[in-house]
Design a protein around this motif. Structure first.
Motif, short mmCIF file in Angstrom:
data_model
loop_
_atom_site.label_atom_id
_atom_site.label_comp_id
_atom_site.label_asym_id
_atom_site.label_seq_id
_atom_site.Cartn_x
_atom_site.Cartn_y
_atom_site.Cartn_z
N PHE A 174 0.81 -1.21 0.00
CA PHE A 174 0.00 0.00 0.00
C PHE A 174 0.85 1.27 0.00
O PHE A 174 0.46 2.28 -0.60
CB PHE A 174 -0.92 0.02 1.23
N ASP A 175 2.00 1.23 0.68
CA ASP A 175 2.82 2.43 0.83
C ASP A 175 3.96 2.51 -0.17
O ASP A 175 4.89 3.30 0.01
CB ASP A 175 3.38 2.49 2.26
N ARG A 176 3.88 1.71 -1.26
CA ARG A 176 4.99 1.70 -2.22
C ARG A 176 4.48 1.96 -3.64
O ARG A 176 4.24 1.02 -4.40
CB ARG A 176 5.73 0.37 -2.17
N PRO A 177 4.32 3.20 -4.02
CA PRO A 177 3.94 3.48 -5.42
C PRO A 177 5.02 3.01 -6.38
O PRO A 177 6.20 2.93 -6.03
CB PRO A 177 3.79 5.01 -5.43
N GLY A 178 4.59 2.67 -7.59
CA GLY A 178 5.54 2.22 -8.60
C GLY A 178 5.92 0.76 -8.47
O GLY A 178 6.86 0.31 -9.14
N THR A 179 5.23 0.03 -7.61
CA THR A 179 5.50 -1.39 -7.44
C THR A 179 4.30 -2.21 -7.91
O THR A 179 3.20 -1.67 -8.11
CB THR A 179 5.78 -1.72 -5.96
N TRP A 180 4.51 -3.52 -8.06
CA TRP A 180 3.41 -4.38 -8.49
C TRP A 180 3.69 -5.81 -8.03
O TRP A 180 4.81 -6.17 -7.66
CB TRP A 180 3.22 -4.35 -10.00
N SER A 181 2.67 -6.64 -8.06
CA SER A 181 2.81 -8.06 -7.72
C SER A 181 1.65 -8.83 -8.32
O SER A 181 0.60 -8.27 -8.66
CB SER A 181 2.81 -8.26 -6.20
N GLN A 182 1.85 -10.14 -8.46
CA GLN A 182 0.73 -11.00 -8.83
C GLN A 182 -0.28 -11.04 -7.67
O GLN A 182 0.10 -11.22 -6.52
CB GLN A 182 1.21 -12.41 -9.12
N LYS A 183 -1.54 -10.93 -7.97
CA LYS A 183 -2.60 -10.96 -6.96
C LYS A 183 -3.31 -12.31 -6.99
O LYS A 183 -4.54 -12.41 -7.09
CB LYS A 183 -3.60 -9.82 -7.21
N TYR A 184 -2.51 -13.35 -6.87
CA TYR A 184 -3.05 -14.71 -7.00
C TYR A 184 -4.07 -15.06 -5.92
O TYR A 184 -4.93 -15.93 -6.12
CB TYR A 184 -1.92 -15.73 -7.01
N ASN A 185 -4.02 -14.39 -4.77
CA ASN A 185 -4.98 -14.71 -3.71
C ASN A 185 -6.41 -14.35 -4.08
O ASN A 185 -7.36 -14.84 -3.44
CB ASN A 185 -4.59 -13.99 -2.41
N LEU A 186 -6.59 -13.53 -5.09
CA LEU A 186 -7.94 -13.14 -5.50
C LEU A 186 -8.73 -14.28 -6.15
O LEU A 186 -9.93 -14.14 -6.38
CB LEU A 186 -7.87 -11.96 -6.48
N VAL A 187 -8.08 -15.40 -6.44
CA VAL A 187 -8.81 -16.50 -7.08
C VAL A 187 -10.04 -16.92 -6.27
O VAL A 187 -11.06 -17.32 -6.83
CB VAL A 187 -7.90 -17.74 -7.30
N TRP A 188 -9.94 -16.82 -4.94
CA TRP A 188 -11.06 -17.30 -4.12
C TRP A 188 -12.28 -16.41 -4.24
O TRP A 188 -13.41 -16.86 -4.01
CB TRP A 188 -10.60 -17.42 -2.67
N ASP A 189 -12.09 -15.16 -4.59
CA ASP A 189 -13.24 -14.28 -4.84
C ASP A 189 -14.07 -14.85 -5.98
O ASP A 189 -15.31 -14.73 -5.98
CB ASP A 189 -12.73 -12.88 -5.18
#
Length: 871
Positions: free
Chosen positions: A572-587
């Protein structure tokens, strides 16, 4: 002969393809499996894939190019060659080196089989390795057996004389090849049986990662009428006998003496006579009886297949009886499952699932609890050796969930029983159950002692999500009811701590601590939504509304606070960064509907722009990735074109990586090199896409024949009494040196008066579980202490030892235990019979050599008696 391109490397003949698709029965009428349409040659191929110890692989693409290995890479040699018209040709393994290999024309991996077609000298020989891992029946899935079937036919219109030779090395029964093995030839009904096992039989004596089993017995068996010879002896001698005297020339050297493991083998020989165009088939079975498989809260548990009193010879009899039916059943299962997976995700996806399937099941063990119900304990292969780890069975779970509630509950029950016990004091879920094969309590991070290096949001979210998935399968929350107080406690923890996680580890702990983790926040949000569903299923509308409202509020905040323009941030506090959001699969899978559709589209568009040649990096911090997470991330939009675009580079990685080991889940997306991890069960996560298809999920899950229920409670702790205290009870004085001592240093009458004196334990303070009384930071240390035994019951006597790294413990000059790897706390270890017999009431000497390899270092030992709680 016309050739047909079928997606494998090299030249493929139509005949070879037909053999592959109908092996091992070659009964005809089986249409090509979808895996044949996808180009995927795994970096290593499973031949025997039963559990973390009985796990044998062929590295690289060619069966006869290299010796087979255990998944750890240590030699576990299976050797086979054919003598065709008097000339030897290699089929399996690199021996004999003087014999040229037959040319490999085709290879296929299916969920239950690895099949090779080899050709040369006028004949075609197909080898099919079949592990009957049919998931609907855990009694069958848990059998520690693999069949090898040969099929031989002439290809040039002329008959050929063919003899076949096969042997399995004694290395399969020990941790290191210098350990001694005993072997024998036996008869069991219509089977010829060869048996090998370690001389010392230290059952459940070792715990750790880079270890192989050194207790129990390997069996090599075949129908007696089908073979020309069976014998145990030195591998070179057996092969010389076969070459010189023919298939009936094998002679056992089973004189009762033990020999180093690499000097012992069990061999079978076949004389097929004159082989023409009509195929000739022979089969054998490899089996491993480990006697006891898992120590669960200090209670040794039998393998599941032994729960009703079946022994090794009974297992072999059943294997022989069931062979014809299993050949047909495995072929039908493979065909149906791969066809479904191709419809679900395409041919490359089906091929990937086929490779992952056996690796996932082979990285764990099924045992029976006190009520005879199936428990499954997965192992963190090539990670830290932990057992029953939440953030390992979390990615593993899709494969288990697809095939029904019994499999899903098998790994959840032992974990939840521990989590709800008085031993677990924290308000969040545990990380693990111990170090394989000893599930005696958490060892990771602060263990049961402190919150240091725990994964509180990770593990709590994992369990809420997995329990909700079971409820979705069964249509009710009855399974969750048993553990409700703990689940509610974890949900409340996520209410307080989950949205903006503090600086902590997550399942990607190799990347280090991270605060304000956006993907971890998504897990917590989905976990709260899942718990709301469980509350609703229980009929508690008020609680359901409470947790649902919190999840919705958090999700809305997440979308705003994690936004970084064309994607969402790593933290949340790191602009300019990214990651895979694999945990969203359960949604998506659980139908939570917490996050808007444009979240998935925006993330996917960003992923597609940031792929490397071998896949999508895990996040912006490194080019490495996790294979299982890519397969989860690929499902998020539920668009086939997006899924294919993310999966194709993973297939490219598997085909082109220069690291010829069992499939890794952690690798570099720019170079295709393995970063770490080998043969882990997390690859079961590739089945996540199948869970999106509710019809498909229900079809396979509804076939559950085991229908496990009435699980036993956590085993009662045994009565443990310190007889010779170690430093965790009362530090003792030892004599020690750090330079190699004179010969005989381990004997009772050795003069150690010139040695230094120091208080236990010996090591460095930052070693997990260490109680340092004397600093030891060199490569080696030798220790001696005297003790009296009194009238302690020898039948219950165990070593109480904490070693980091490998150690040898002697009592009165006799080897009590050889300990490989390392521990993170004191372990109770069996004592070899010779050492027990050498004990006397007074004046005993314990002597230890410990060698430092890497990481922490520590050594200390004592003696305890361990008596079952019922006594």
């Amino acid at each position: 002969m016309a050739t047909t391109r079928i997606g494998f490397r090299g030249i493929r003949t139509a005949t070879a393809l037909g053999l592959l698709l109908n092996a091992a029965a070659w009964s005809g009428g089986v249409r090509p499996t979808v895996a044949a349409e996808a180009k995927l040659v795994p970096p290593a191929t499973p031949l025997v894939a039963c559990d973390p110890y009985f796990s044998i692989w062929s590295p690289g693409g060619k069966l006869a190019d290299a010796d087979t290995t255990h998944w750890t890479g240590k030699p576990h040699r299976l050797t086979s060659y054919a003598v065709i018209d008097g000339k030897p040709h290699r089929l399996l393994g690199a021996s004999p080196s003087s014999a040229p290999p037959l040319s490999q024309k085709a290879q296929q991996v299916t969920p239950t089989r690895s099949i090779y077609a080899l050709e040369g000298a006028g004949v075609e020989i197909t080898l099919a390795f079949m592990t009957p891992a049919i998931p609907e029946d855990i009694d069958l899935l848990a059998r520690p057996i693999t069949y090898l079937t040969y099929r031989v036919r002439a290809m040039d219109g002329r008959p050929h004389s063919v003899r076949l030779y096969f042997d399995a090395g004694g290395e399969l029964t020990v941790n290191t090849p210098d350990q001694h093995v005993v072997a024998s030839s036996e008869q069991a009904g219509d089977l010829a049986v060869l048996k090998m096992g370690s001389k010392d039989q230290a059952i459940l004596g070792r715990a750790g990662d880079d270890l192989r089993i050194d207790w129990g017995y390997l069996y090599v068996a075949a129908p007696r009428a089908s073979i020309a010879g069976a014998a145990v002896g030195a591998p070179d001698e057996l092969r010389e006998q076969f070459n010189a005297a023919g298939a009936d020339g094998l002679r056992s050297k089973a004189d009762g003496a033990s020999r180093p493991a690499d000097q012992v083998a069990a061999a079978l020989a076949y004389d097929l006579g004159s082989v023409g165009a009509e195929p000739v088939s022979r089969w054998l079975v490899l089996a491993y009886d480990d006697l006891y498989s898992i120590e669960y809260m200090y209670s040794p548990l039998r393998p599941y297949w032994r729960r009703n009193g079946l022994d090794a010879l009974g297992l072999l009899a059943e294997a022989a009886r069931d062979y014809p039916a299993l050949v047909e059943r495995c072929a039908a299962f493979d065909q149906e499952l791969l066809a479904d997976l191709e419809k679900c995700g395409g041919p490359q996806y089906a091929a990937l699932c086929a490779v992952a399937y056996r690796q996932c099941f082979a990285a764990g063990k099924f045992v029976a609890d006190a009520h005879g119900q199936p428990l499954q304990f997965c192992k963190e292969n090539h990670s830290n050796g932990c057992i029953g780890t939440s953030d390992v069975f979390y990615p593993m779970s899709p494969q288990f969930f697809l095939f029904g509630p019994s499999l899903a509950k098998s790994f959840l029950v032992p974990f939840m029983n521990y989590a709800e016990s008085d031993r677990w004091k924290f308000p969040f879920a545990p990380h693990d159950l111990g170090t394989y094969p000893k599930a005696n309590g958490q060892v990771y991070g602060g263990g049961e002692r402190t919150e240091e290096n725990q994964m509180p949001v990770e593990e709590s979210g994992n369990l809420l999500l997995l329990m909700a998935a079971v409820a979705h399968m069964e249509g009710n929350a009855s399974f969750a009811e048993r553990y409700w107080p703990r689940l509610e406690q974890w949900a409340d923890y996520l209410l307080e701590k989950g949205f903006d996680p503090e600086n902590q580890l997550c399942t990607d702990d190799f990347a280090g601590h991270l605060g304000h983790n956006v993907n971890l926040s998504a897990k917590a949000i989905c976990g709260l939504g899942a718990f709301a569903q469980l509350c609703q299923m229980r009929g508690d509308a008020a609680a359901a509304a409470k947790y649902r409202a919190a999840a919705e509020q958090f999700a809305a905040r997440w979308v705003k606070e994690a936004d970084d323009g064309d994607h969402f941030r790593l933290a949340f506090d790191r602009p300019g960064t990214w990651s895979q959001k694999y945990n969203l699969v359960w949604d998506r899978v659980l139908g939570l509907k917490l996050f808007p559709e444009d979240v998935y589209r925006k993330e996917m568009n960003f992923y597609l722009r940031n792929q490397n040649p071998f896949g999508l990096p895990l996040d912006n911090r490194s080019a490495y990735t996790k294979l299982d997470w890519i397969l989860w991330t690929a499902t998020l939009t539920e668009k086939q074109e997006d899924f294919t675009a993310l999966v194709a580079p993973v297939i490219k990685f598997l085909n082109e990586t220069p690291d010829k080991s069992p499939m890794t889940d952690w690798y570099f997306t720019d170079s295709g090199r393995k970063r770490g991890f080998t043969a882990r069960p997390v690859v079961g996560g590739v089945f996540m896409k199948a869970l999106y298809d509710k019809r498909l999920w229900n079809k396979w899950a509804s076939r559950d024949k085991t229908k496990s229920r009435d699980f036993a409670p956590l085993p009662a702790p045994p009565k443990v009494t310190a007889i010779v205290p170690a430093a965790d009870v009362e530090p003792a004085e030892w004599a020690y040196v750090t330079e190699p001592p004179a010969d005989g240093w381990q004997t009772a009458d050795f003069d150690d008066s010139s040695w230094k004196k120091g208080q236990a334990g010996f090591g460095v303070a930052d070693t997990p579980g260490a109680i340092v009384g004397t600093k030891w930071d060199g490569r080696d240390v030798w220790l001696r202490r005297t003790f009296d035994l009194g009238d302690a019951a020898r039948d219950h006597l165990r070593l109480h030892v904490h070693h980091d790294d490998a150690a040898e413990v002697y009592i009165n000059g006799k080897l009590a235990a050889r300990l490989g790897g390392y521990t993170t706390g004191y372990q109770r270890t069996p004592i070899a019979r010779e050492a027990l017999d050498a004990l006397r009431p007074t004046g005993n000497v314990m002597a230890i050599h410990c060698h430092q390899d890497r990481g922490g270092q520590y050594i200390d030992a004592g003696l305890v008696t361990v008596e079952p709680a019922s006594e």
